[in-house]
Design a protein around this motif. Structure first.
Motif, PDB file in Angstrom:
ATOM      1  N   ALA A 153     -35.163  -3.418  11.979  1.00 21.07           N
ATOM      2  CA  ALA A 153     -34.421  -4.488  11.978  1.00 21.07           C
ATOM      3  C   ALA A 153     -34.097  -5.183  10.562  1.00 21.07           C
ATOM      4  CB  ALA A 153     -34.617  -5.483  13.038  1.00 21.07           C
ATOM      5  N   CYS A 154     -35.243  -5.498   9.835  1.00 23.54           N
ATOM      6  CA  CYS A 154     -35.061  -6.020   8.547  1.00 23.54           C
ATOM      7  C   CYS A 154     -34.342  -5.203   7.482  1.00 23.54           C
ATOM      8  CB  CYS A 154     -36.505  -6.557   8.134  1.00 23.54           C
ATOM      9  SG  CYS A 154     -37.543  -7.946   9.056  1.00 23.54           S
ATOM     10  N   LYS A 155     -34.773  -4.084   7.646  1.00 25.23           N
ATOM     11  CA  LYS A 155     -34.309  -3.120   6.630  1.00 25.23           C
ATOM     12  C   LYS A 155     -32.799  -2.881   7.003  1.00 25.23           C
ATOM     13  CE  LYS A 155     -33.997   2.158   5.809  1.00 25.23           C
ATOM     14  NZ  LYS A 155     -34.592   3.157   6.412  1.00 25.23           N
ATOM     15  N   HIS A 156     -32.440  -2.833   8.082  1.00 28.37           N
ATOM     16  CA  HIS A 156     -30.766  -2.600   8.475  1.00 28.37           C
ATOM     17  C   HIS A 156     -29.945  -3.821   8.073  1.00 28.37           C
ATOM     18  CE1 HIS A 156     -30.636   1.521   9.750  1.00 28.37           C
ATOM     19  NE2 HIS A 156     -31.937   1.255  10.542  1.00 28.37           N
ATOM     20  N   VAL A 157     -30.642  -5.214   8.344  1.00 34.45           N
ATOM     21  CA  VAL A 157     -29.805  -6.349   8.094  1.00 34.45           C
ATOM     22  C   VAL A 157     -29.841  -6.506   6.626  1.00 34.45           C
ATOM     23  CG1 VAL A 157     -30.001  -9.030   8.371  1.00 34.45           C
ATOM     24  CG2 VAL A 157     -30.645  -7.412  10.288  1.00 34.45           C
ATOM     25  N   ARG A 158     -30.915  -6.258   5.797  1.00 37.46           N
ATOM     26  CA  ARG A 158     -30.772  -6.605   4.386  1.00 37.46           C
ATOM     27  C   ARG A 158     -30.046  -5.403   3.709  1.00 37.46           C
ATOM     28  NH1 ARG A 158     -30.037  -9.590   0.046  1.00 37.46           N
ATOM     29  NH2 ARG A 158     -28.530  -8.019  -0.438  1.00 37.46           N
ATOM     30  N   ASN A 159     -29.862  -4.046   4.393  1.00 37.63           N
ATOM     31  CA  ASN A 159     -29.165  -3.205   3.603  1.00 37.63           C
ATOM     32  C   ASN A 159     -27.688  -3.439   3.689  1.00 37.63           C
ATOM     33  OD1 ASN A 159     -29.057  -0.211   2.669  1.00 37.63           O
ATOM     34  ND2 ASN A 159     -27.870  -0.124   4.581  1.00 37.63           N
ATOM     35  N   GLU A 160     -27.145  -3.943   4.978  1.00 35.63           N
ATOM     36  CA  GLU A 160     -25.743  -4.417   5.237  1.00 35.63           C
ATOM     37  C   GLU A 160     -25.271  -5.343   4.423  1.00 35.63           C
ATOM     38  OE1 GLU A 160     -22.065  -4.281   6.378  1.00 35.63           O
ATOM     39  OE2 GLU A 160     -23.521  -2.936   6.331  1.00 35.63           O
ATOM     40  N   MET A 161     -26.048  -6.351   4.083  1.00 28.42           N
ATOM     41  CA  MET A 161     -25.924  -7.541   3.284  1.00 28.42           C
ATOM     42  C   MET A 161     -25.532  -6.867   1.657  1.00 28.42           C
ATOM     43  SD  MET A 161     -28.523 -10.346   4.525  1.00 28.42           S
ATOM     44  CE  MET A 161     -27.937 -11.881   3.630  1.00 28.42           C
ATOM     45  N   THR A 162     -26.605  -5.720   1.309  1.00 24.08           N
ATOM     46  CA  THR A 162     -26.748  -5.123  -0.094  1.00 24.08           C
ATOM     47  C   THR A 162     -25.147  -4.520  -0.047  1.00 24.08           C
ATOM     48  OG1 THR A 162     -29.025  -5.181  -0.099  1.00 24.08           O
ATOM     49  CG2 THR A 162     -27.788  -3.959  -1.602  1.00 24.08           C
ATOM     50  N   ARG A 163     -25.106  -3.622   1.061  1.00 24.34           N
ATOM     51  CA  ARG A 163     -23.780  -2.905   0.884  1.00 24.34           C
ATOM     52  C   ARG A 163     -22.339  -3.715   0.639  1.00 24.34           C
ATOM     53  NH1 ARG A 163     -19.386  -1.352   3.786  1.00 24.34           N
ATOM     54  NH2 ARG A 163     -19.610  -3.006   5.355  1.00 24.34           N
ATOM     55  N   LEU A 164     -22.366  -4.959   0.964  1.00 23.46           N
ATOM     56  CA  LEU A 164     -21.167  -5.893   0.730  1.00 23.46           C
ATOM     57  C   LEU A 164     -21.111  -6.145  -0.945  1.00 23.46           C
ATOM     58  CD1 LEU A 164     -21.176  -8.314   3.878  1.00 23.46           C
ATOM     59  CD2 LEU A 164     -19.717  -6.395   3.505  1.00 23.46           C
ATOM     60  N   CYS A 165     -21.979  -5.913  -1.427  1.00 21.24           N
ATOM     61  CA  CYS A 165     -22.227  -6.108  -2.929  1.00 21.24           C
ATOM     62  C   CYS A 165     -21.614  -4.872  -3.572  1.00 21.24           C
ATOM     63  CB  CYS A 165     -23.659  -6.462  -3.238  1.00 21.24           C
ATOM     64  SG  CYS A 165     -24.313  -7.884  -2.608  1.00 21.24           S
ATOM     65  N   TYR A 166     -21.210  -3.761  -2.930  1.00 25.43           N
ATOM     66  CA  TYR A 166     -20.550  -2.846  -3.710  1.00 25.43           C
ATOM     67  C   TYR A 166     -19.569  -2.193  -3.025  1.00 25.43           C
ATOM     68  CZ  TYR A 166     -25.580  -2.324  -5.679  1.00 25.43           C
ATOM     69  OH  TYR A 166     -26.646  -2.652  -6.325  1.00 25.43           O
ATOM     70  N   ASP A 167     -19.096  -2.515  -1.733  1.00 27.34           N
ATOM     71  CA  ASP A 167     -18.196  -1.792  -0.859  1.00 27.34           C
ATOM     72  C   ASP A 167     -17.269  -3.063   0.006  1.00 27.34           C
ATOM     73  OD1 ASP A 167     -16.748   0.009   0.324  1.00 27.34           O
ATOM     74  OD2 ASP A 167     -18.205   0.652   1.683  1.00 27.34           O
TER      75      ASP A 167
END
Length: 265
Positions: A153-167
């Motif tokens: 859960a932590c991985k996917h939440v933080r990964n989606e926040m990071t994705r918004l920095c690129y896409d």
């Protein structure tokens, strides 16, 4: 203390609906005439300083893990306030009692529903938050997780926040515009909500921003504005995490910190 903080220069009395202005002024004079007009001694406001932190309380018998992950942002008067509303909308909100989450415009919600809930049984709830103060703010995600899948859960939440920095593309921004504008207008559907809105804006901005002006500011936001704000506040930044419950699989501070950016060739 009451003498320094509960003073007339820090208060707003407002009314909405079928109210006579003179009657409201008279009532305010009767009820609040004794309130000091200013503090006896000036209140020194130190600039807010953010310190990355990780606070957890482990209670395995709670059965679930309750986690809030936040990042420092700006205050009410900053120009990034409106792009932040878009990021908040893009992160989204979902609860397992709500049907239709798989059709949400938020990729985080889709992941929470289709992958984390149905496939792995990880997330019961995910909710983005965007809290603003006079000189700082906090943007992040609160979620409730199965303790045995907390790392996922932590991985996917933080990964989606990071994705918004690129896409971030035009379609995402167009959807967020509709959501932000509709949520703003629906939040003013009662006299008590209007009073709260007036009071908050007078205290923080010094004036009331008409809904028409807010809609104009929302419509002026471009994809590059949202992407720039995401990179400024979410990309490769320190965070604050608070968690309680069954936390045996909660990642360490630096594990989450290292996932706040991607290495791309």
């Amino acid at each position: 203390p009451r003498e320094s903080h509960y003073t007339a220069d820090r208060m707003v009395i407002c009314g909405a609906g079928a109210i006579n202005h003179e009657d409201l002024v008279q009532l305010a004079q009767e009820k609040f005439a004794s309130v000091p007009t200013a503090p006896k001694e000036p209140v020194f406001k130190e600039p807010a300083k953010f310190q990355g932190s990780h606070k957890e309380e482990r209670w395995d018998d709670m059965g679930l893990a309750y986690v809030a992950l936040g990042y420092p942002t700006c205050g009410w008067k900053h120009e990034n306030v409106y792009p932040l509303l878009f990021l908040h909308s893009m992160l989204g909100t979902w609860d397992k009692s709500q049907p239709g989450g798989e059709y949400s415009s938020s990729e985080l919600v889709k992941i929470a529903v289709l992958f984390l809930f149905f496939f792995l049984g990880v997330c019961d709830n995910v909710m983005a938050f965007n809290t603003l103060y006079s000189d700082t703010g906090l943007l992040g995600v609160y979620f409730v997780s199965n303790p045995h899948r907390l790392q996922d859960a932590c991985k996917h939440v933080r990964n989606e926040m990071t994705r918004l920095c690129y896409d971030i593309d035009h379609q995402m921004v167009a959807q967020a515009k509709n959501q932000v504008a509709s949520n703003m207008l629906m939040s003013l559907d009662s006299s008590s909500a209007i009073c709260e809105d007036i009071g908050r804006q007078i205290l923080t901005l010094g004036r009331r921003i008409h809904p028409a002006e807010m809609i104009a500011r929302i419509n002026a936001v471009e994809p590059k504005d949202v992407l720039g704000v995401a990179r400024e506040y979410l990309h490769d930044r320190e965070h604050a995490l608070a968690a309680v419950g069954a936390l045996n699989e909660l990642p360490e501070y630096w594990d989450i910190r290292d996932s706040s950016y991607w290495l791309r060739a």
